[in-house]
Motif scaffolding. Structure first.
Motif, PDB file in Angstrom:
ATOM      1  N   PRO A 101       0.475  -1.283   0.281  1.00  0.00           N
ATOM      2  CA  PRO A 101       0.369   0.147  -0.531  1.00  0.00           C
ATOM      3  C   PRO A 101       0.867   1.048  -0.304  1.00  0.00           C
ATOM      4  N   LYS A 102       0.858   2.441  -0.889  1.00  0.00           N
ATOM      5  CA  LYS A 102       1.061   3.257  -0.953  1.00  0.00           C
ATOM      6  C   LYS A 102       0.110   4.466   0.138  1.00  0.00           C
ATOM      7  N   GLY A 103       0.984   4.974   0.802  1.00  0.00           N
ATOM      8  CA  GLY A 103       0.407   6.738   1.290  1.00  0.00           C
ATOM      9  C   GLY A 103       0.110   6.347   2.889  1.00  0.00           C
ATOM     10  N   LYS A 104       1.063   7.859   3.779  1.00  0.00           N
ATOM     11  CA  LYS A 104       0.802   7.828   4.629  1.00  0.00           C
ATOM     12  C   LYS A 104       0.422   8.881   5.298  1.00  0.00           C
ATOM     13  N   ILE A 105      -0.394   8.335   7.005  1.00  0.00           N
ATOM     14  CA  ILE A 105      -0.619   8.989   7.412  1.00  0.00           C
ATOM     15  C   ILE A 105      -0.175  10.962   8.011  1.00  0.00           C
ATOM     16  N   HIS A 106      -0.893  11.491   7.631  1.00  0.00           N
ATOM     17  CA  HIS A 106      -0.136  12.692   7.310  1.00  0.00           C
ATOM     18  C   HIS A 106       0.597  12.839   9.819  1.00  0.00           C
ATOM     19  N   PRO A 107       1.538  13.423   9.541  1.00  0.00           N
ATOM     20  CA  PRO A 107       2.063  13.884  11.735  1.00  0.00           C
ATOM     21  C   PRO A 107       0.545  14.096  12.538  1.00  0.00           C
ATOM     22  N   VAL A 108      -0.312  15.053  11.654  1.00  0.00           N
ATOM     23  CA  VAL A 108      -1.279  15.760  12.458  1.00  0.00           C
ATOM     24  C   VAL A 108      -2.372  14.706  12.573  1.00  0.00           C
ATOM     25  N   THR A 109      -2.345  14.055  11.572  1.00  0.00           N
ATOM     26  CA  THR A 109      -3.849  12.990  11.677  1.00  0.00           C
ATOM     27  C   THR A 109      -3.527  12.060  13.031  1.00  0.00           C
ATOM     28  N   GLN A 110      -1.637  11.352  12.517  1.00  0.00           N
ATOM     29  CA  GLN A 110      -0.925  10.844  13.757  1.00  0.00           C
ATOM     30  C   GLN A 110      -1.381  11.664  15.221  1.00  0.00           C
ATOM     31  N   VAL A 111      -0.748  12.546  15.461  1.00  0.00           N
ATOM     32  CA  VAL A 111      -0.879  13.571  16.632  1.00  0.00           C
ATOM     33  C   VAL A 111      -2.029  13.387  17.545  1.00  0.00           C
ATOM     34  N   PHE A 112      -3.268  13.378  16.431  1.00  0.00           N
ATOM     35  CA  PHE A 112      -4.317  13.802  16.753  1.00  0.00           C
ATOM     36  C   PHE A 112      -4.969  12.334  17.517  1.00  0.00           C
ATOM     37  N   GLU A 113      -4.801  11.342  16.361  1.00  0.00           N
ATOM     38  CA  GLU A 113      -5.048  10.055  16.959  1.00  0.00           C
ATOM     39  C   GLU A 113      -4.712   9.557  18.321  1.00  0.00           C
ATOM     40  N   GLU A 114      -3.359  10.230  18.607  1.00  0.00           N
ATOM     41  CA  GLU A 114      -1.824   9.886  19.679  1.00  0.00           C
ATOM     42  C   GLU A 114      -2.464  10.192  21.167  1.00  0.00           C
ATOM     43  N   VAL A 115      -3.341  12.292  21.136  1.00  0.00           N
ATOM     44  CA  VAL A 115      -4.048  12.677  22.154  1.00  0.00           C
ATOM     45  C   VAL A 115      -5.109  12.204  22.000  1.00  0.00           C
ATOM     46  N   ALA A 116      -6.282  12.225  21.509  1.00  0.00           N
ATOM     47  CA  ALA A 116      -7.273  11.486  21.633  1.00  0.00           C
ATOM     48  C   ALA A 116      -6.523  10.110  22.492  1.00  0.00           C
ATOM     49  N   ALA A 117      -5.988   9.273  21.926  1.00  0.00           N
ATOM     50  CA  ALA A 117      -5.934   7.943  22.831  1.00  0.00           C
ATOM     51  C   ALA A 117      -5.397   7.725  24.370  1.00  0.00           C
ATOM     52  N   ILE A 118      -4.893   8.810  24.818  1.00  0.00           N
ATOM     53  CA  ILE A 118      -4.384   9.479  26.376  1.00  0.00           C
ATOM     54  C   ILE A 118      -5.189  10.321  26.822  1.00  0.00           C
ATOM     55  N   PHE A 119      -6.577  10.579  26.584  1.00  0.00           N
ATOM     56  CA  PHE A 119      -6.826  11.364  27.298  1.00  0.00           C
ATOM     57  C   PHE A 119      -8.471  10.347  27.266  1.00  0.00           C
ATOM     58  N   ALA A 120      -8.387   9.568  26.311  1.00  0.00           N
ATOM     59  CA  ALA A 120      -9.855   8.689  26.037  1.00  0.00           C
ATOM     60  C   ALA A 120      -9.223   8.188  27.421  1.00  0.00           C
ATOM     61  N   ASP A 121      -7.878   7.378  28.482  1.00  0.00           N
ATOM     62  CA  ASP A 121      -7.654   6.450  28.966  1.00  0.00           C
ATOM     63  C   ASP A 121      -7.948   6.984  30.229  1.00  0.00           C
ATOM     64  N   MET A 122      -7.901   8.666  30.554  1.00  0.00           N
ATOM     65  CA  MET A 122      -8.577   9.100  31.664  1.00  0.00           C
ATOM     66  C   MET A 122      -9.625  10.305  31.689  1.00  0.00           C
ATOM     67  N   GLY A 123     -11.030   9.469  30.511  1.00  0.00           N
ATOM     68  CA  GLY A 123     -12.078   9.367  30.898  1.00  0.00           C
ATOM     69  C   GLY A 123     -12.311  10.547  29.663  1.00  0.00           C
ATOM     70  N   PHE A 124     -12.080  11.645  28.853  1.00  0.00           N
ATOM     71  CA  PHE A 124     -12.389  12.422  28.783  1.00  0.00           C
ATOM     72  C   PHE A 124     -13.091  11.981  27.168  1.00  0.00           C
ATOM     73  N   GLU A 125     -14.527  12.494  26.813  1.00  0.00           N
ATOM     74  CA  GLU A 125     -14.713  12.114  25.368  1.00  0.00           C
ATOM     75  C   GLU A 125     -14.668  13.149  24.280  1.00  0.00           C
ATOM     76  N   ILE A 126     -14.817  12.848  22.964  1.00  0.00           N
ATOM     77  CA  ILE A 126     -14.707  13.788  22.345  1.00  0.00           C
ATOM     78  C   ILE A 126     -16.106  14.360  21.959  1.00  0.00           C
ATOM     79  N   ARG A 127     -15.725  15.491  21.056  1.00  0.00           N
ATOM     80  CA  ARG A 127     -16.543  16.623  20.570  1.00  0.00           C
ATOM     81  C   ARG A 127     -16.307  18.222  19.442  1.00  0.00           C
ATOM     82  N   GLU A 128     -17.461  18.485  18.853  1.00  0.00           N
ATOM     83  CA  GLU A 128     -16.979  19.649  17.545  1.00  0.00           C
ATOM     84  C   GLU A 128     -17.396  20.229  17.201  1.00  0.00           C
ATOM     85  N   GLY A 129     -17.296  21.014  16.600  1.00  0.00           N
ATOM     86  CA  GLY A 129     -17.549  22.795  16.776  1.00  0.00           C
ATOM     87  C   GLY A 129     -17.117  22.503  15.356  1.00  0.00           C
TER      88      GLY A 129
END
Ligand code: PHE
Length: 357
Positions: A101-129
């Protein structure tokens, strides 16, 4: 004697038959209606009973042995034919199914996912606007005084005036989603808000479009100690190194009181950026206790409710963690850059299996 000779001839022919069709010809010639053995059977009726006693069993034995030899040979030929077919139809299961497969995940997307994984462990939910905000959510409800220069401090992109004179803005931070969340939901709240943000600014560490993750905790007892503990734990988990140099600096935001910015220590070595050492500081987030006026603006009683908020720069986090020297390259859409700094689409960040590889 004659039968022995016949049996020997037939047996030789059978064992040297190279194809099923040849074998079938031999069978017809020997056991078919007019085959040699069948013809000999017909003679049985004309011989004397005495002769028949020996000739009968001899012929029957011959017939059976030839028939057996034919079916044994047939089985061998069938198997050989199957093997030959399988050999031509062979599939090499070790070959890749399709090109890598060609194509990579952009570092910004990667960091979003990493941050979400860490805060999910602390009981945070995601909201958007929404990216396009009104003045109320982006400024007024967040306790920016009307016509106050604080609105300018964000280098806001304004949209053209609407018929009623109102000007929408490209949101300058993710904080308006704090307002939207508090107006729509009741505490206790523990959410993070990832999204795009916009300010008229461009240099090595600023781009007109950038990304933030907002955090908001509202309940009856959360205090500044929780804020500091949460963010310190976050930084440790995020950078995946034993020690990270950080500092909290007092600051001002209209929507938090007290407020603090958090910096991470780094240094530039050649073209690279190294985290956790060196004498340079990069600001990665703003934070503070939610201002009583903000709570009032969303209809919460500040004598009853309190909590903290923070907003972190996702692109800055990516630069620091992955040693990327210039923020503007993030949005240059250069495939070589992405090939170098991007991430495997199949590796999902998780605090259990590792955030990044
Ligand atoms: N919205 C602020 C900014 O963009 C960051 C912030 C968020 C500060 C929440 C305090 C609380 O600079």
């Amino acid at each position: 004697m004659e039968l022995d000779q016949l049996e020997q001839d037939l047996t030789e022919k059978i064992s040297s038959a190279g194809a099923e069709s040849a074998l079938e010809e031999i069978r017809v010639a020997a056991l078919g209606k007019k085959g040699v053995i069948s013809e000999k059977m017909k003679v049985l009726g004309k011989v004397t009973p005495e002769e028949r006693k020996t000739l009968g069993p001899a012929l029957n034995g011959l017939k059976t042995r030839i028939a057996d030899a034919i079916s044994a040979r047939k089985a061998i030929l069938e198997e050989a034919a199957l093997d030959a077919r399988l050999a031509t139809e062979k599939v090499d299961v070790t070959l890749p199914v399709r090109p890598e497969p060609k194509g990579k995940i952009h570092p910004v997307t990667q960091v979003f996912e990493e941050v979400a994984a860490i805060f999910a462990d602390m009981g945070f939910e995601i909201r958007e606007g929404p990216d396009i905000e009104d003045d109320f959510h982006n400024f007024t409800a967040l306790n920016f005084p009307p016509d106050h220069p604080a609105r300018e401090m964000h280098d806001t992109f304004f949209m053209n005036e609407k018929g009623n004179g109102e000007r929408m803005v490209l949101r300058t931070h993710t904080s308006p989603v704090q307002i939207r969340t508090m107006m729509n939901e009741q505490p206790p709240l523990r959410v993070i808000i990832p999204g795009r943000t916009f300010r008229c600014d461009s240099d090595q560490t600023h781009t007109p479009m950038f990304h933030q993750v907002e955090g908001l905790v509202i309940d009856k007892e959360t205090h500044m100690g929780h804020l500091k503990g949460t963010l310190t734990e976050f930084v440790k988990a995020f950078f995946e190194v034993d020690s990270v140099k950080t500092r909290f600096r007092p600051h001002f935001f209209p929507f938090t009181e007290p407020s603090a910015e958090m910096d991470v220590g780094y240094e530039r070595v050649g073209g690279e950026l190294r985290i956790g050492q060196g004498d340079d500081w990069m600001e990665i987030l703003g934070s503070g206790m939610v201002h009583p006026n903000v709570l009032r603006n969303v209809g919460l009683d500040p004598d009853e409710y309190q909590g903290f908020a923070f907003g972190m720069g996702v692109d800055r986090l990516a630069m620091l963690k992955y040693g990327i020297p210039d923020l503007r390259d993030f949005f240059a859409a250069d495939a070589r850059w992405l090939e170098h700094y991007g991430f495997d689409p199949l590796d999902q960040p998780s605090t259990a299996t590792g955030l990044s590889r």
